[in-house]
Design a protein around this motif. Structure first.
Motif, mmCIF file in Angstrom:
data_model
loop_
_atom_site.group_PDB
_atom_site.id
_atom_site.type_symbol
_atom_site.label_atom_id
_atom_site.label_comp_id
_atom_site.label_asym_id
_atom_site.label_seq_id
_atom_site.Cartn_x
_atom_site.Cartn_y
_atom_site.Cartn_z
ATOM 1 N N ILE A 1 40.955 27.188 42.586
ATOM 2 C CA ILE A 1 39.500 27.228 42.608
ATOM 3 C C ILE A 1 38.889 26.387 43.713
ATOM 4 O O ILE A 1 37.785 26.646 44.136
ATOM 5 N N SER A 2 39.591 25.373 44.190
ATOM 6 C CA SER A 2 39.009 24.528 45.218
ATOM 7 C C SER A 2 39.031 25.198 46.585
ATOM 8 O O SER A 2 38.402 24.722 47.503
ATOM 9 N N GLN A 3 39.761 26.293 46.709
ATOM 10 C CA GLN A 3 39.800 27.005 47.970
ATOM 11 C C GLN A 3 38.520 27.808 48.141
ATOM 12 O O GLN A 3 38.026 28.399 47.199
ATOM 13 N N PRO A 4 37.975 27.861 49.366
ATOM 14 C CA PRO A 4 36.711 28.565 49.582
ATOM 15 C C PRO A 4 36.847 30.085 49.603
ATOM 16 O O PRO A 4 35.872 30.771 49.782
ATOM 17 N N GLU A 5 38.048 30.618 49.426
ATOM 18 C CA GLU A 5 38.233 32.059 49.467
ATOM 19 C C GLU A 5 37.500 32.736 48.318
ATOM 20 O O GLU A 5 37.384 32.192 47.239
ATOM 21 N N SER A 6 37.045 33.937 48.596
ATOM 22 C CA SER A 6 36.361 34.729 47.583
ATOM 23 C C SER A 6 37.308 35.778 47.036
ATOM 24 O O SER A 6 38.173 36.285 47.736
ATOM 25 N N LEU A 7 37.096 36.105 45.793
ATOM 26 C CA LEU A 7 37.817 37.191 45.152
ATOM 27 C C LEU A 7 36.837 38.351 45.050
ATOM 28 O O LEU A 7 35.740 38.194 44.517
ATOM 29 N N VAL A 8 37.203 39.512 45.581
ATOM 30 C CA VAL A 8 36.328 40.675 45.575
ATOM 31 C C VAL A 8 36.840 41.669 44.546
ATOM 32 O O VAL A 8 38.010 42.044 44.564
ATOM 33 N N LEU A 9 35.956 42.069 43.630
ATOM 34 C CA LEU A 9 36.285 43.033 42.585
ATOM 35 C C LEU A 9 35.399 44.252 42.726
ATOM 36 O O LEU A 9 34.238 44.146 43.113
ATOM 37 N N ARG A 10 35.956 45.401 42.399
ATOM 38 C CA ARG A 10 35.206 46.652 42.405
ATOM 39 C C ARG A 10 35.466 47.371 41.094
ATOM 40 O O ARG A 10 36.554 47.277 40.539
ATOM 41 N N PRO A 11 34.483 48.129 40.605
ATOM 42 C CA PRO A 11 34.721 48.913 39.384
ATOM 43 C C PRO A 11 35.792 49.975 39.635
ATOM 44 O O PRO A 11 35.888 50.538 40.730
ATOM 45 N N HIS A 12 36.582 50.225 38.611
ATOM 46 C CA HIS A 12 37.592 51.280 38.696
ATOM 47 C C HIS A 12 36.873 52.618 38.698
ATOM 48 O O HIS A 12 35.870 52.816 38.020
ATOM 49 N N ARG A 13 37.390 53.575 39.439
ATOM 50 C CA ARG A 13 36.738 54.884 39.562
ATOM 51 C C ARG A 13 36.715 55.662 38.255
ATOM 52 O O ARG A 13 35.875 56.537 38.064
ATOM 53 N N MET A 14 37.610 55.347 37.347
ATOM 54 C CA MET A 14 37.620 56.024 36.053
ATOM 55 C C MET A 14 36.351 55.706 35.261
ATOM 56 O O MET A 14 35.934 56.487 34.400
ATOM 57 N N GLN A 15 35.698 54.587 35.570
ATOM 58 C CA GLN A 15 34.452 54.234 34.899
ATOM 59 C C GLN A 15 33.393 55.299 35.150
ATOM 60 O O GLN A 15 32.561 55.576 34.291
ATOM 61 N N PHE A 16 33.425 55.936 36.326
ATOM 62 C CA PHE A 16 32.491 57.020 36.621
ATOM 63 C C PHE A 16 32.676 58.164 35.634
ATOM 64 O O PHE A 16 31.703 58.707 35.112
#
Length: 165
Positions: A7-22
């Motif tokens: 958590i102390s690292q400044p990197e971001s975690l990018v999440l996207r909705p799964h296409r099955m949600q559509f």
């Protein structure tokens, strides 16, 4: 997924909705669109143009909604949770992690069958008191990651919760 020690690292975690949600969200409209296409293609049926019109209109609406879902991005940074959405008009919501107060995971029956979930985040932010991360994979442990970053930011800013129980 990263662990709580990262958590102390400044990197971001990018999440996207799964296409099955559509598919889960638009199942009734998909069914009507298919029925309109089939009806419009049948011979000797009254008003086949109506079936084709329903098919074309719903296809355009569904395409727009699918593209909107594909453009949603949740970025969990070291200090903020950023939600970007929109196709023609982009909207970006910023939630400071130290303002997060609670979490909730929800799975509808269809989400359970498809291995998806919705993570709901509650905060004291005036603009975004509740943020839903829909279409997340069930196996992804998002809540512990966000929770550890929330606790880190609260300690960093000297914010403590006082309760009357």
């Amino acid at each position: 997924m990263r662990t709580a020690s990262d958590i102390s690292q400044p990197e971001s975690l990018v999440l996207r909705p799964h296409r099955m949600q559509f598919v889960l969200d638009e199942l009734p409209a998909l069914a009507v669109c298919c029925a309109g296409g089939i009806y419009g293609g049948l011979e000797d049926m009254p008003f086949p143009i109506a079936g084709v019109a329903v098919f074309l209109c719903l296809s355009l609406v569904l395409l727009y909604r699918f593209l909107c879902l594909c453009r949603i991005r949740y970025r969990i940074g070291s200090e903020q949770l950023v939600c970007e959405r929109g196709l023609l008009v982009r909207k970006v919501d910023y939630m400071e992690l130290y303002r997060v107060v609670d979490f909730q995971e929800h799975q509808s029956l269809m989400q359970q069958l498809c291995g998806l979930k919705t993570v709901r985040i509650f905060s004291t932010d005036r603009n975004t008191p509740r943020l839903d991360l829909t279409g997340m994979r069930r196996k992804d442990d998002i809540v512990p990651l966000i929770r550890s970053r929330v606790e880190y930011n609260k300690r960093k800013k000297g914010i403590y919760e006082i309760t009357n129980h």
